[in-house]
Design a protein around this motif. Structure first.
Motif, PDB file in Angstrom:
ATOM      1  N   PRO A 203       0.837  -1.213   0.000  1.00 17.37           N
ATOM      2  CA  PRO A 203       0.000   0.000   0.000  1.00 17.37           C
ATOM      3  C   PRO A 203       0.864   1.252   0.000  1.00 17.37           C
ATOM      4  O   PRO A 203       1.893   1.304   0.678  1.00 17.37           O
ATOM      5  CB  PRO A 203      -0.801  -0.130   1.302  1.00 17.37           C
ATOM      6  CG  PRO A 203      -0.768  -1.584   1.637  1.00 17.37           C
ATOM      7  CD  PRO A 203       0.563  -2.081   1.152  1.00 17.37           C
ATOM      8  N   ILE A 204       0.468   2.254  -0.761  1.00 22.29           N
ATOM      9  CA  ILE A 204       1.270   3.475  -0.828  1.00 22.29           C
ATOM     10  C   ILE A 204       1.324   4.138   0.545  1.00 22.29           C
ATOM     11  O   ILE A 204       0.379   4.038   1.344  1.00 22.29           O
ATOM     12  CB  ILE A 204       0.750   4.451  -1.893  1.00 22.29           C
ATOM     13  CG1 ILE A 204      -0.695   4.872  -1.599  1.00 22.29           C
ATOM     14  CG2 ILE A 204       0.860   3.859  -3.272  1.00 22.29           C
ATOM     15  CD1 ILE A 204      -1.192   5.941  -2.554  1.00 22.29           C
ATOM     16  N   VAL A 205       2.418   4.816   0.820  1.00 20.45           N
ATOM     17  CA  VAL A 205       2.648   5.358   2.160  1.00 20.45           C
ATOM     18  C   VAL A 205       1.623   6.419   2.541  1.00 20.45           C
ATOM     19  O   VAL A 205       1.412   6.676   3.727  1.00 20.45           O
ATOM     20  CB  VAL A 205       4.074   5.924   2.289  1.00 20.45           C
ATOM     21  CG1 VAL A 205       5.104   4.827   2.143  1.00 20.45           C
ATOM     22  CG2 VAL A 205       4.320   7.031   1.268  1.00 20.45           C
ATOM     23  N   ASP A 206       1.007   7.056   1.548  1.00 23.67           N
ATOM     24  CA  ASP A 206       0.035   8.117   1.833  1.00 23.67           C
ATOM     25  C   ASP A 206      -1.414   7.619   1.802  1.00 23.67           C
ATOM     26  O   ASP A 206      -2.343   8.433   1.883  1.00 23.67           O
ATOM     27  CB  ASP A 206       0.191   9.246   0.809  1.00 23.67           C
ATOM     28  CG  ASP A 206       1.590   9.836   0.822  1.00 23.67           C
ATOM     29  OD1 ASP A 206       1.979  10.381   1.861  1.00 23.67           O
ATOM     30  OD2 ASP A 206       2.303   9.735  -0.195  1.00 23.67           O
ATOM     31  N   LEU A 207      -1.610   6.314   1.695  1.00 22.52           N
ATOM     32  CA  LEU A 207      -2.961   5.794   1.479  1.00 22.52           C
ATOM     33  C   LEU A 207      -3.909   6.159   2.622  1.00 22.52           C
ATOM     34  O   LEU A 207      -5.038   6.607   2.380  1.00 22.52           O
ATOM     35  CB  LEU A 207      -2.918   4.274   1.296  1.00 22.52           C
ATOM     36  CG  LEU A 207      -4.263   3.610   1.015  1.00 22.52           C
ATOM     37  CD1 LEU A 207      -4.850   4.106  -0.298  1.00 22.52           C
ATOM     38  CD2 LEU A 207      -4.107   2.087   0.975  1.00 22.52           C
ATOM     39  N   PHE A 208      -3.461   5.964   3.859  1.00 20.09           N
ATOM     40  CA  PHE A 208      -4.349   6.244   4.986  1.00 20.09           C
ATOM     41  C   PHE A 208      -4.754   7.718   4.992  1.00 20.09           C
ATOM     42  O   PHE A 208      -5.943   8.051   5.136  1.00 20.09           O
ATOM     43  CB  PHE A 208      -3.665   5.880   6.304  1.00 20.09           C
ATOM     44  CG  PHE A 208      -4.519   6.158   7.514  1.00 20.09           C
ATOM     45  CD1 PHE A 208      -5.547   5.290   7.870  1.00 20.09           C
ATOM     46  CD2 PHE A 208      -4.315   7.281   8.292  1.00 20.09           C
ATOM     47  CE1 PHE A 208      -6.358   5.556   8.970  1.00 20.09           C
ATOM     48  CE2 PHE A 208      -5.100   7.559   9.394  1.00 20.09           C
ATOM     49  CZ  PHE A 208      -6.123   6.684   9.736  1.00 20.09           C
ATOM     50  N   ASP A 209      -3.777   8.615   4.817  1.00 20.23           N
ATOM     51  CA  ASP A 209      -4.098  10.040   4.813  1.00 20.23           C
ATOM     52  C   ASP A 209      -5.010  10.398   3.642  1.00 20.23           C
ATOM     53  O   ASP A 209      -5.917  11.238   3.774  1.00 20.23           O
ATOM     54  CB  ASP A 209      -2.820  10.866   4.736  1.00 20.23           C
ATOM     55  CG  ASP A 209      -2.051  10.865   6.051  1.00 20.23           C
ATOM     56  OD1 ASP A 209      -2.623  10.440   7.071  1.00 20.23           O
ATOM     57  OD2 ASP A 209      -0.881  11.284   6.050  1.00 20.23           O
ATOM     58  N   MET A 210      -4.773   9.775   2.496  1.00 19.44           N
ATOM     59  CA  MET A 210      -5.599  10.075   1.322  1.00 19.44           C
ATOM     60  C   MET A 210      -7.044   9.616   1.520  1.00 19.44           C
ATOM     61  O   MET A 210      -7.981  10.285   1.080  1.00 19.44           O
ATOM     62  CB  MET A 210      -5.015   9.395   0.088  1.00 19.44           C
ATOM     63  CG  MET A 210      -3.729  10.025  -0.432  1.00 19.44           C
ATOM     64  SD  MET A 210      -3.075   9.080  -1.824  1.00 19.44           S
ATOM     65  CE  MET A 210      -1.693  10.110  -2.317  1.00 19.44           C
ATOM     66  N   THR A 211      -7.224   8.491   2.162  1.00 21.26           N
ATOM     67  CA  THR A 211      -8.570   7.931   2.298  1.00 21.26           C
ATOM     68  C   THR A 211      -9.302   8.419   3.541  1.00 21.26           C
ATOM     69  O   THR A 211     -10.470   8.089   3.742  1.00 21.26           O
ATOM     70  CB  THR A 211      -8.514   6.395   2.321  1.00 21.26           C
ATOM     71  OG1 THR A 211      -7.606   5.957   3.341  1.00 21.26           O
ATOM     72  CG2 THR A 211      -8.053   5.856   0.975  1.00 21.26           C
ATOM     73  N   THR A 212      -8.627   9.211   4.362  1.00 28.96           N
ATOM     74  CA  THR A 212      -9.279   9.757   5.555  1.00 28.96           C
ATOM     75  C   THR A 212      -9.321  11.278   5.548  1.00 28.96           C
ATOM     76  O   THR A 212      -9.701  11.890   6.552  1.00 28.96           O
ATOM     77  CB  THR A 212      -8.548   9.277   6.831  1.00 28.96           C
ATOM     78  OG1 THR A 212      -7.167   9.647   6.766  1.00 28.96           O
ATOM     79  CG2 THR A 212      -8.675   7.763   6.992  1.00 28.96           C
ATOM     80  N   GLY A 213      -8.934  11.877   4.424  1.00 24.50           N
ATOM     81  CA  GLY A 213      -9.009  13.327   4.303  1.00 24.50           C
ATOM     82  C   GLY A 213      -7.883  14.084   4.960  1.00 24.50           C
ATOM     83  O   GLY A 213      -7.931  15.313   5.055  1.00 24.50           O
ATOM     84  N   ARG A 214      -6.863  13.391   5.422  1.00 20.44           N
ATOM     85  CA  ARG A 214      -5.742  14.073   6.080  1.00 20.44           C
ATOM     86  C   ARG A 214      -4.678  14.554   5.107  1.00 20.44           C
ATOM     87  O   ARG A 214      -3.861  15.398   5.452  1.00 20.44           O
ATOM     88  CB  ARG A 214      -5.102  13.132   7.107  1.00 20.44           C
ATOM     89  CG  ARG A 214      -5.990  12.800   8.307  1.00 20.44           C
ATOM     90  CD  ARG A 214      -5.316  11.736   9.185  1.00 20.44           C
ATOM     91  NE  ARG A 214      -6.047  11.506  10.432  1.00 20.44           N
ATOM     92  CZ  ARG A 214      -7.084  10.714  10.536  1.00 20.44           C
ATOM     93  NH1 ARG A 214      -7.536  10.075   9.470  1.00 20.44           N
ATOM     94  NH2 ARG A 214      -7.696  10.551  11.708  1.00 20.44           N
TER      95      ARG A 214
END
Length: 542
Positions: A203-214
């Motif tokens: 998973p890309i390193v920014d995935l969580f931030d991208m999918t949670t609006g951060r």
């Protein structure tokens, strides 16, 4: 709100970075420990060392990869980190990525164009990870007083094979920092069968931030006291403002100021188009204010531009002899003597980049310095353009690169960033320039329109014996210099002069085409029209 980050001395920054652990500086010509690079210690090759990316291991065992290229959905932040982590035998959960600010002296070329990042850095980044791994293994062997061949790095630990003893990376960083750096020719890279991350689904390193609006894209930027600017630009390239009545716009709730911006005559390069900026406390008010401007324009040298008439002009030119770009054998003779002769014409209109995120940039100007946050593919070009526009030293400009909601080459042109910087200086406030989707399409650096004429001759057995290719399109060079009517060698080298077909008699020509809009690069650049015509015509011949 003072942009103090602009005043950080580059060398002091690097010295602080070097002091924070084991830091490997990465260059296409190899890797060095950062302390050695700062001391100017000579390299065995005698070549200058120009670092680009950095890998830092701190005393807690954390691994930080400083990525010098822009992330716009292609996954470069993740890919660079994967290369390091695999060769380092790092635990992926202990790896983080920091985005480098725009600074060519510290990070080398940061221009994220041309699909070159992995192509150029695949091996050097792997070497950095392997080099750090070998230094940790050497430190562990020294600690245990055993041959280095008996130890092996595995998942953030160094293991002594015969006894099973283990040392965490963090416990070895201090000792590893003092070791000699292995010579490049001694660096041991993994075999593909040993890859833990490379070639695997990560998973890309920014995935969580991208999918949670951060995640922070250019359009997400906010600062206290910020004004949002929406600009009415000349509707025709090279046009100028004749008059403006802004009274109705200034009555829109939230609108604070209306500013006239200087126009740029063609060829405008990266200089903004000019026009009238409406600055407001929010984007909606700025858009509504712009709609209420009463504007009259002088449309300038391209007032008569009509895309259908221009197409006809290009197609007529393509059917006439042009400047010879490549000649092999006698194509005219081969075509005359061919058992079968085929000809076809091809046309491609202008293409807009239409990346998912329209353009946006935020700037703060204070005390002769400018801080910028922007989704840029080319932060150094942005610094240079802003320095020229504001007439301040480039050292007084800092560009922080946000995530990009797509780019395709459009966001390597910094005109929108210069707009924000000019308005920040004019108002003394933080200013975010926002382009609407309509702005993005109307005022693009369009991918070039193209007309092409091809002729081919076949012998009785169906073998191609003659080939004529005429290509006519406005060159990208016309955006930067006057009187540029013909494609440059680099453009012709994308499919025309480097045509790989084994044809004994071949001639390629290019015709003149005056640019009537801003022309820019786009994914695969001039390969788009050339490959379309060549591939289609090859099918016709078959």
């Amino acid at each position: 709100m003072s942009p103090t980050s602009s005043a950080i001395d580059r060398r002091e920054f690097l010295k602080g970075l070097a002091a924070s652990g084991l830091v490997i500086a990465i260059s296409t010509s190899g890797c060095r420990r950062l302390e050695d690079a700062l001391r100017g210690a000579p390299r065995s090759t005698g070549e200058p060392f120009t670092p680009a990316a950095y890998v830092r291991l701190d005393d807690s065992g954390g691994v930080t990869v400083i990525c010098h290229r822009s992330e716009m959905g292609q996954g470069i932040r993740t890919s660079i980190a994967m290369l390091v982590a695999d060769e380092l035998e790092a635990d992926w959960s202990r790896v983080k990525v920091e985005q480098a600010p725009g600074d060519e002296e510290t990070y080398g070329s940061q221009n994220t164009d041309g699909s070159r990042s992995i192509r150029d850095f695949y091996r050097p980044v792997r070497e950095a990870g392997a080099l750090a791994r070998m230094m940790l293994e050497t430190a562990a062997a020294a600690r245990w007083k055993v041959p280095v061949g008996e130890v092996e790095a595995r998942q953030h630990e160094v293991v002594h094979g015969p006894t099973g003893r283990k040392l965490a990376y963090g416990a070895l960083v201090s000792a590893a920092r003092s070791l000699a750096v292995p010579a490049r020719e001694t660096i041991r890279l993994k075999e593909p069968s040993q890859f833990r991350y490379i070639g695997k689904e990560i998973p890309i390193v920014d995935l969580f931030d991208m999918t949670t609006g951060r995640a922070q894209y250019g359009m997400d930027l906010r600062r206290e006291g910020m004004l949002v600017a929406v600009i009415a630009r000349p509707p025709v390239y090279g046009g100028t403002l004749a008059s403006v009545d802004s009274a109705a716009a200034e009555r829109v709730p939230g609108v604070e100021r209306v500013v006239r911006m200087k126009e740029a005559p063609p060829p405008s390069a990266f200089t903004p188009l000019g026009g009238v900026a409406v600055l407001a406390r929010n984007t909606w008010a700025a858009i509504q204010g712009r709609q209420r401007l009463t504007l009259k324009w002088n449309d300038g040298p391209h007032a008569d531009y009509d895309s259908e008439k221009y197409r006809a002009e290009l197609e007529r030119t393509a059917r006439r002899p042009g400047k010879v770009a490549r000649r092999q054998g006698d194509a005219a003779r081969a075509l005359r003597r061919a058992a079968k002769r085929v000809q076809a014409d091809y046309y491609i209109p202008h293409l807009g980049h239409a990346q998912m995120e329209p353009l946006a940039a935020l700037a703060i100007f204070q005390n002769g310095k400018c801080d910028i946050w922007a989704p840029t593919q080319h932060p150094q070009a942005a610094r240079d353009a802003v320095a020229q526009a504001l007439e301040i030293p480039v050292e007084n400009i800092r560009v922080d690169v946000t995530l990009l909601g797509g780019g395709f080459g459009r966001k390597s042109k910094p005109d929108f960033i210069v707009e924000a910087a000019l308005l920040a200086k004019e108002t003394g406030r933080p200013v975010k320039v926002v382009w609407t989707r309509e702005d993005d399409v109307r005022h693009d650096y369009f991918h070039t329109v193209a007309a092409q004429h091809l002729e081919g001759g076949l012998d009785a057995s169906g073998r191609v014996t003659g080939w004529l290719h005429r290509t006519v399109l406005p060159t990208i060079q016309a955006t930067f210099a006057p009187d540029m009517l013909y494609q440059g060698d680099a453009e012709l080298g994308q499919g025309v002069t480097d045509l790989p077909f084994d044809i004994p008699n071949l001639q390629a020509e290019c015709g003149p085409a005056p640019a009537r809009t801003r022309i820019g690069w786009y994914r695969s650049v001039i390969n788009i029209p050339h490959a379309f015509a060549i591939g289609s015509f090859a099918d016709e011949l078959a």
